[in-house]
Design an enzyme around this catalytic site. Structure first.
Site, PDB file in Angstrom:
ATOM      1  N   ASP A 165     -72.747 -11.896  48.161  1.00  0.00           N
ATOM      2  CA  ASP A 165     -73.608 -13.052  48.443  1.00  0.00           C
ATOM      3  C   ASP A 165     -74.773 -13.072  47.441  1.00  0.00           C
ATOM      4  O   ASP A 165     -75.567 -14.023  47.419  1.00  0.00           O
ATOM      5  CB  ASP A 165     -74.084 -13.085  49.901  1.00  0.00           C
ATOM      6  CG  ASP A 165     -74.934 -11.898  50.289  1.00  0.00           C
ATOM      7  OD1 ASP A 165     -75.120 -10.981  49.461  1.00  0.00           O
ATOM      8  OD2 ASP A 165     -75.427 -11.864  51.440  1.00  0.00           O
ATOM      9  N   GLU A 222     -76.915   1.438  49.408  1.00  0.00           N
ATOM     10  CA  GLU A 222     -77.718   0.755  48.380  1.00  0.00           C
ATOM     11  C   GLU A 222     -79.130   1.328  48.341  1.00  0.00           C
ATOM     12  O   GLU A 222     -79.808   1.418  49.381  1.00  0.00           O
ATOM     13  CB  GLU A 222     -77.774  -0.754  48.665  1.00  0.00           C
ATOM     14  CG  GLU A 222     -78.630  -1.488  47.611  1.00  0.00           C
ATOM     15  CD  GLU A 222     -78.486  -2.998  47.610  1.00  0.00           C
ATOM     16  OE1 GLU A 222     -77.624  -3.529  48.353  1.00  0.00           O
ATOM     17  OE2 GLU A 222     -79.239  -3.644  46.852  1.00  0.00           O
ATOM     18  N   ASP A 225     -67.935 -10.826  50.753  1.00  0.00           N
ATOM     19  CA  ASP A 225     -69.206 -10.415  51.358  1.00  0.00           C
ATOM     20  C   ASP A 225     -69.607 -11.426  52.429  1.00  0.00           C
ATOM     21  O   ASP A 225     -69.734 -12.626  52.139  1.00  0.00           O
ATOM     22  CB  ASP A 225     -70.269 -10.395  50.236  1.00  0.00           C
ATOM     23  CG  ASP A 225     -71.460  -9.541  50.603  1.00  0.00           C
ATOM     24  OD1 ASP A 225     -71.404  -8.798  51.591  1.00  0.00           O
ATOM     25  OD2 ASP A 225     -72.463  -9.619  49.846  1.00  0.00           O
TER      26      ASP A 225
HETATM   27  O1  KIV Z   1     -74.153  -9.377  47.374  1.00  0.00           O
HETATM   28  C1  KIV Z   1     -74.036  -8.353  46.706  1.00  0.00           C
HETATM   29  O2  KIV Z   1     -73.749  -8.351  45.518  1.00  0.00           O
HETATM   30  C2  KIV Z   1     -74.278  -7.100  47.404  1.00  0.00           C
HETATM   31  C3  KIV Z   1     -74.715  -5.957  46.559  1.00  0.00           C
HETATM   32  C4  KIV Z   1     -76.180  -6.060  46.317  1.00  0.00           C
HETATM   33  C5  KIV Z   1     -74.374  -4.677  47.194  1.00  0.00           C
HETATM   34  O3  KIV Z   1     -74.200  -7.036  48.594  1.00  0.00           O
END
Ligand code: KIV
Length: 291
Positions: free
Chosen positions: A49, A187, A88
């Site tokens: 996201d 993270e 995601d």
């Molecule tokens: O959205 C994304 O790219 C993520 C990363 C920051 C882990 O969740």
């Protein structure tokens, strides 16, 4: 790099963990980037996201919608047929209820053919993870710095830097595994905590800004290629400066257009044999207009 003959599965990722082969993971948001990643031999791709900031120019991931995530996941799937693609789950696609979580996770598989979904949170979203896993979907947990709740964290700050908060992260990690998740992403966590969690869990543990002692690494492609301009997190290594390359190319184009040196003869379509003459006749020898 030899071409992969088939798609990477969760079993391949487990095998890589047990053999000690590090997993290489990158975000991707579009078809051409997914093709580059596939050619480069990435094992996993995340349609993060983070596309809200990297592609749409929002100042956080919060406004990102399910429909946006699905459209970008479809494009990435087309570009990377054999990488293990993770969709995601955006803010408010799973926070309200287990039912929302299952329905939206299911959309990723049905509409975009991803291999897994990722959602943020530990102990407090364990029932969401369990529900999605019970629906037969591969799940990646995500703890530590969780951007969707960065308001509660007081910003995009590293997590687990005190003994107490590190122990809370271990509890989150165990809750994610106990809920049935197949993968865990940490993270912005100190390496000591990452190393302990990786040893303690049997599922593959991946790091973005959580140091080396784990089963693989993730970076945001827009950081890695030097495309995202707003800020660069401490944990990023820039492998290219695409912003400079692209801006220079565009500047050169503006220059050529102004000078009238683009397009050149080789960029033009010649008229068919004899047709130029007929055309001149049709418009009158002085070029004063078609009869
Ligand atoms: O959205 C994304 O790219 C993520 C990363 C920051 C882990 O969740």
């Amino acid at each position: 790099m030899t071409e992969r003959q088939r798609r990477v599965t969760i079993l391949d990722l487990y095998r890589m963990k047990s053999e000690g082969t590090k997993i290489a993971w990158l975000t991707a948001y579009d078809f051409p980037t997914a093709q580059f990643a596939e050619a480069a031999g990435l094992d996993m791709l995340l349609v993060g996201d983070s596309l809200g900031m990297c592609v749409y120019g929002y100042d956080s991931t919060v406004p990102v919608t399910m429909d946006q995530c699905i459209v970008h996941s479809e494009a990435v799937r087309r570009g990377a047929p054999t990488a293990f693609v993770v969709g995601d789950m955006p803010f408010m696609s799973y926070q309200a209820s287990d039912e929302d979580a299952v329905r939206n996770a299911g959309r990723f598989l049905k509409e975009a053919a991803v291999d897994a979904v990722k959602l943020e949170g530990g102990v407090r979203i364990a029932s969401r993870i369990r529900s999605i896993v019970d629906a037969g979907i591969v799940v990646c947990g995500h703890i530590g710095l969780t951007p969707q709740s960065s308001g509660q964290l007081g910003g995009h700050k590293a997590q687990g830097r005190t003994a107490e908060t590190a122990c809370a992260l271990v509890e989150d990690a165990v809750a994610v595994e106990d809920a049935g998740a197949h993968l865990l992403l940490l993270e912005a966590v100190p390496p000591e905590v990452t190393g302990y969690i990786t040893e303690r869990l049997s599922i593959p543990v991946l790091s973005i800004g959580a140091g080396p002692p784990c089963d693989g690494q993730l970076l945001i492609v827009s950081d890695l290629i030097g495309q995202f301009q707003a800020f660069t997190p401490k944990f990023v290594r820039k492998y290219a400066n695409v912003a400079e390359v692209v801006t220079d190319a565009m500047r050169a184009y503006v220059d050529d257009v102004r000078k009238g040196v683009f397009p050149a003869e080789e960029h033009c379509y010649p008229m068919l044999k004899g047709e130029a003459e007929r055309f001149r006749e049709a418009i009158g020898e002085d070029g004063g207009g078609a009869s």
